[in-house]
Design a protein around this motif. Structure first.
Motif, PDB file in Angstrom:
ATOM      1  N   PHE A 302      56.974 114.091   0.237  1.00  0.00           N
ATOM      2  CA  PHE A 302      58.026 114.816  -0.489  1.00  0.00           C
ATOM      3  C   PHE A 302      58.038 114.424  -1.966  1.00  0.00           C
ATOM      4  O   PHE A 302      58.137 115.295  -2.848  1.00  0.00           O
ATOM      5  CB  PHE A 302      59.378 114.501   0.160  1.00  0.00           C
ATOM      6  CG  PHE A 302      60.565 115.048  -0.575  1.00  0.00           C
ATOM      7  CD1 PHE A 302      60.835 116.397  -0.568  1.00  0.00           C
ATOM      8  CD2 PHE A 302      61.411 114.206  -1.287  1.00  0.00           C
ATOM      9  CE1 PHE A 302      61.931 116.913  -1.252  1.00  0.00           C
ATOM     10  CE2 PHE A 302      62.501 114.696  -1.966  1.00  0.00           C
ATOM     11  CZ  PHE A 302      62.763 116.056  -1.946  1.00  0.00           C
ATOM     12  N   ASN A 306      56.968 116.998  -5.156  1.00  0.00           N
ATOM     13  CA  ASN A 306      57.849 117.356  -6.261  1.00  0.00           C
ATOM     14  C   ASN A 306      57.211 117.073  -7.615  1.00  0.00           C
ATOM     15  O   ASN A 306      57.381 117.841  -8.567  1.00  0.00           O
ATOM     16  CB  ASN A 306      59.179 116.608  -6.136  1.00  0.00           C
ATOM     17  CG  ASN A 306      60.149 117.318  -5.223  1.00  0.00           C
ATOM     18  OD1 ASN A 306      60.857 118.222  -5.642  1.00  0.00           O
ATOM     19  ND2 ASN A 306      60.173 116.929  -3.967  1.00  0.00           N
ATOM     20  N   LEU A 309      54.696 119.795  -8.160  1.00  0.00           N
ATOM     21  CA  LEU A 309      55.366 121.070  -8.414  1.00  0.00           C
ATOM     22  C   LEU A 309      55.835 121.171  -9.858  1.00  0.00           C
ATOM     23  O   LEU A 309      55.646 122.211 -10.511  1.00  0.00           O
ATOM     24  CB  LEU A 309      56.556 121.230  -7.458  1.00  0.00           C
ATOM     25  CG  LEU A 309      57.358 122.529  -7.597  1.00  0.00           C
ATOM     26  CD1 LEU A 309      56.487 123.726  -7.252  1.00  0.00           C
ATOM     27  CD2 LEU A 309      58.588 122.498  -6.694  1.00  0.00           C
ATOM     28  N   MET A 310      56.426 120.105 -10.394  1.00  0.00           N
ATOM     29  CA  MET A 310      56.896 120.122 -11.778  1.00  0.00           C
ATOM     30  C   MET A 310      55.735 120.273 -12.762  1.00  0.00           C
ATOM     31  O   MET A 310      55.834 120.993 -13.755  1.00  0.00           O
ATOM     32  CB  MET A 310      57.684 118.845 -12.084  1.00  0.00           C
ATOM     33  CG  MET A 310      59.111 118.875 -11.591  1.00  0.00           C
ATOM     34  SD  MET A 310      60.021 120.242 -12.359  1.00  0.00           S
ATOM     35  CE  MET A 310      61.440 120.338 -11.274  1.00  0.00           C
ATOM     36  N   LEU A 333      64.286 117.054 -11.083  1.00  0.00           N
ATOM     37  CA  LEU A 333      63.545 116.008 -10.373  1.00  0.00           C
ATOM     38  C   LEU A 333      64.418 114.783 -10.072  1.00  0.00           C
ATOM     39  O   LEU A 333      64.552 114.387  -8.911  1.00  0.00           O
ATOM     40  CB  LEU A 333      62.311 115.620 -11.184  1.00  0.00           C
ATOM     41  CG  LEU A 333      61.159 114.964 -10.422  1.00  0.00           C
ATOM     42  CD1 LEU A 333      60.615 115.902  -9.364  1.00  0.00           C
ATOM     43  CD2 LEU A 333      60.058 114.572 -11.389  1.00  0.00           C
ATOM     44  N   VAL A 336      67.194 115.674  -7.513  1.00  0.00           N
ATOM     45  CA  VAL A 336      66.731 115.795  -6.125  1.00  0.00           C
ATOM     46  C   VAL A 336      66.501 114.418  -5.516  1.00  0.00           C
ATOM     47  O   VAL A 336      66.939 114.126  -4.393  1.00  0.00           O
ATOM     48  CB  VAL A 336      65.446 116.646  -6.068  1.00  0.00           C
ATOM     49  CG1 VAL A 336      64.785 116.528  -4.694  1.00  0.00           C
ATOM     50  CG2 VAL A 336      65.760 118.106  -6.365  1.00  0.00           C
ATOM     51  N   THR A 353      56.604 111.104 -14.105  1.00  0.00           N
ATOM     52  CA  THR A 353      56.255 112.527 -14.169  1.00  0.00           C
ATOM     53  C   THR A 353      56.197 113.012 -15.605  1.00  0.00           C
ATOM     54  O   THR A 353      55.285 113.754 -15.998  1.00  0.00           O
ATOM     55  CB  THR A 353      57.272 113.365 -13.370  1.00  0.00           C
ATOM     56  OG1 THR A 353      57.370 112.865 -12.039  1.00  0.00           O
ATOM     57  CG2 THR A 353      56.859 114.826 -13.328  1.00  0.00           C
ATOM     58  N   TYR A 445      64.790 121.884   0.849  1.00  0.00           N
ATOM     59  CA  TYR A 445      64.057 120.644   1.118  1.00  0.00           C
ATOM     60  C   TYR A 445      64.532 119.986   2.416  1.00  0.00           C
ATOM     61  O   TYR A 445      63.728 119.392   3.153  1.00  0.00           O
ATOM     62  CB  TYR A 445      64.226 119.671  -0.045  1.00  0.00           C
ATOM     63  CG  TYR A 445      63.330 119.975  -1.224  1.00  0.00           C
ATOM     64  CD1 TYR A 445      62.121 120.636  -1.062  1.00  0.00           C
ATOM     65  CD2 TYR A 445      63.689 119.578  -2.511  1.00  0.00           C
ATOM     66  CE1 TYR A 445      61.297 120.908  -2.136  1.00  0.00           C
ATOM     67  CE2 TYR A 445      62.863 119.846  -3.601  1.00  0.00           C
ATOM     68  CZ  TYR A 445      61.673 120.512  -3.400  1.00  0.00           C
ATOM     69  OH  TYR A 445      60.856 120.769  -4.461  1.00  0.00           O
TER      70      TYR A 445
END
Length: 682
Positions: A302, A306, A309-310, A333, A336, A353, A445
């Motif tokens: 998970f 994420n 995905l970003m 981010l 979440v 990130t 999610y």
């Protein structure tokens, strides 16, 4: 071979993480821009901070985009329009007029001599077809250059105003008639010529466009060149004008040369090293500080999903138009991760990130600063995400921080606010609004990864839910006990900074297994009959301990999250059903403790440890007779100290200091519950 397979099975979790690590690294490197990085940083209008820069190789200086746009626009404005001429139309019209002059003009033009009529008619036709009559009306400017094509050959050049449009036929006829003094016959002449006048010129759009594209293709995108060893800019010199353009050209040439076929694999390898280093830091953080998350492959997947995905969304936006980069809601981010894990993990992952995104976005330092500051604000301001007002307030604060930080950067770069791009503030507002999407995203999610957020916990804490209503109907005493435990546990969790919502929900559901045999538990015995009187101590102990197993089964059937089921499994740890154990011990010399022990496991988090303390205290407090503050203090100390002595909290990350704080809360709460009342006169 068998040993090898067994080893693989034992280490399957680590193997999975290794594969996930490699796949995520490859995906992120694939999303990175396919170009090298210029090793110098510079900005227009700012001093050159590095040492004197000499050209490392020969390169051409590129024109600016505005210069190229001006050249293109000039070519477009000066482009020649090509028209096809039908050279048969004019002779055809003259022939028709000649026939009409012989046969049909006796009535309308009887007062005009045939010779004069012939001259006037031919002059009108010559005027109309001098360049040609358009087949349709166009909106080109009158001074637009045109060329008339007769087949493949250019017949003549001129301006667009030379061509006759449909609406100009009547004025031309009128002009010829004025010249010959025949204006009184205007209506007759117009009616005559409109019967057989035909257009003979049509725009050849394909040929016109082809010629224009050929001209545009000839544009030179460079303006001179710089030889190797030539001084480009000196240290401290302001970067502007030609120097800025030379540096931009060198940067472009350098990046294209670095990402050449020869060095492609090396640059790719270097990118992979940096990405792998960042992801490795994340795994090490999880391994050292969040071991429960690290051991759960679903949660690790998970987190990596994420991050990827970003980076994917940001890459799409940058490839489309980098000016929209601040619309991407990166602050989703940390929101979440805070919803599903905790603030520290959320901030750490957010920073890593953003560091990866620095390879993708322009003005990377400014971007990194803004996003890291916004992430910190997100973590510090968002609390109790399940409360909608808190999310809106936090989004407003995040947007405000974005605007303030961007304004400060702009003033530093430009030295004034006169040229500030106000539309960028709109991007920040849109980013804030997009951040509100975190609520439905969390729900998605939860369904995809089987995770639990505070929003779901809030729903589970509703005592009108199906399962809790069933508990209150079948085992009302247990339900009342669970409510009391929930209140004690929530207060204790708040005191030591644990997850109060999770603790409360765990407390509400921890005894649902008692619904299977409710009358075997004293809190549900309203008739005074005790069914244990007819059973042996071992059978009674088994029924009591089975409520944990039964509770897990009921929870699974009702799709309760694993985080809540953990409370059911651990709320008695490996403790003994003391009453029946001592009763059995009176009758037998040797008694196996396993027959009277709960299956466990022991509590393995602060929240489950809190529940164990509060459950024992609340249940045992019913036996207090004439409670006083001294009795209550000693009572709490004895029960919790016994649990500590038995090692029930060895697996939980709870300290002695926190246990002492919980004791104080429980003493205070019990004192409030069992407060003494004065006697009122009858």
């Amino acid at each position: 071979m068998k040993d090898f397979i067994n080893r693989l099975y034992r280490n399957h979790s680590l193997i999975y993480k290794g594969l996930l690590f490699i796949c995520t690294t490859v995906l992120i490197v694939y999303l990175f821009p396919k170009s090298g990085k210029f090793k110098y940083s510079f900005e227009k209008g700012k001093p050159w901070q590095s040492e004197n820069l000499y050209a490392p190789f020969d390169f051409a200086v590129k024109k600016t985009e505005s210069e190229i746009d001006i050249e293109k626009q000039t070519l477009i404005n000066n482009a020649v329009l090509y028209f096809d001429l039908d050279n048969t139309v004019e002779s055809k019209v003259k022939s028709i007029f000649k026939n009409k002059l012989k046969n049909d003009l006796s009535g309308s033009f009887s007062s005009i001599k045939p010779s004069v009529l012939n001259i006037v008619g031919k002059e009108i036709i010559s005027e109309l077809y001098a360049f040609g009559i358009l087949s349709e009306n166009y909106t080109f400017p009158s001074d637009k250059i045109i060329a008339i094509l007769d087949g493949r050959e250019k017949k003549y050049d001129g301006f667009f105003s030379n061509l006759v449009e449909q609406g100009e036929i009547t004025p031309i006829i009128d002009k010829v008639l004025v010249k010959h003094g025949l204006t009184s016959f205007k209506t007759n002449f117009v009616a005559l010529f409109f019967d057989f006048i035909e257009p003979n010129v049509v725009l050849n759009k394909s040929f016109t466009d082809k010629v224009l594209q050929d001209e545009l293709a000839k544009i030179v995108y460079t303006r001179g060149s710089i030889e190797k060893g030539t001084l480009i800019v000196s240290k401290g010199e302001v970067v502007e004008g030609d120097k800025y353009q030379a540096l931009k050209s060198l940067q472009s040439e350098y990046e294209s040369q670095v990402w050449s076929e020869a060095s492609y694999n090396w640059v790719l390898f270097a990118y992979a090293l940096l990405v792998a280093l960042v992801l490795l830091m994340l795994l090490l953080f999880l391994r050292k500080y969040r071991e429960t998350v690290f051991e759960n492959n679903t949660k690790v997947t998970f987190i990596f999903f994420n991050i990827s995905l970003m980076i994917f969304i940001t890459t799409l936006v940058v490839n489309y138009d980098s000016k929209y980069i601040y619309i991407v809601p990166i602050c989703i981010l940390p929101l979440v991760f805070k919803a599903f894990f905790d603030a520290r993990l959320g901030l750490f992952t957010h920073v890593l990130t953003v560091l990866l995104l620095g390879f993708i976005v322009p003005n990377s330092y400014e971007y990194l600063f803004l996003q890291i500051i916004a992430g910190i604000v997100t973590i510090l301001t968002v609390s109790e995400l399940y409360k909608r007002a808190n999310l809106f307030i936090s989004v407003g604060q995040i947007t405000f921080i974005y605007i303030v930080a961007y304004f400060a950067f702009f003033v530093i770069h430009e030295g004034s606010v006169e040229t500030i791009k106000w539309q960028t503030f709109i991007w920040f507002v849109l980013c804030g609004l997009a951040t509100l999407f975190v609520q439905p995203l969390i729900y998605v999610y939860e369904k995809l990864f089987g995770l639990v957020s505070d929003v779901s916990l809030l729903e589970l804490s509703d005592t009108n839910s199906k399962l809790l209503k069933e508990l209150s109907n079948k085992a009302p005493g247990t339900f009342h006990h669970s409510l009391n435990v929930a209140n004690l546990a929530e207060a204790s969790a708040n005191e030591i900074g644990a997850n109060a919502m999770l603790t409360r929900v765990g407390a509400l559901y921890h005894d649902i297994g008692k619904m299977k045999n409710p009358t075997f538990f004293t809190e549900n015995q309203s008739t005074g009959i005790n069914p244990h009187d007819e059973l042996s101590s071992k059978e009674s102990a088994r029924i009591i301990t089975d409520h944990v197993i039964n509770g897990i089964e009921i929870a699974r059937k009702n799709n309760l999250p694993d985080r809540v089921i953990d409370f059911i499994r651990t709320h008695h740890g490996t403790s003994i059903v003391y009453y029946f154990y001592m009763k059995e011990k009176k009758d037998l010399i040797e008694v196996d403790k396993k027959d009277f022990s709960y299956p466990g496991p022991k509590p393995f988090s602060k929240e489950t440890a809190i529940l164990m303390m509060c459950d024992s205290i609340e249940a045992a407090s019913k036996s207090l007779k004439e409670p006083t503050s001294t009795k209550i203090d000693a009572f709490v100390e004895n029960i919790i100290n016994k649990q500590v002595k038995e090692g029930q909290f060895l697996n939980a990350n709870i300290t002695f200091k926190e246990i002492e704080s919980i004791k104080k809360v429980l003493k205070r709460k019990l004192a409030n519950i069992y407060h003494l009342r004065i006697e009122y006169p009858e």
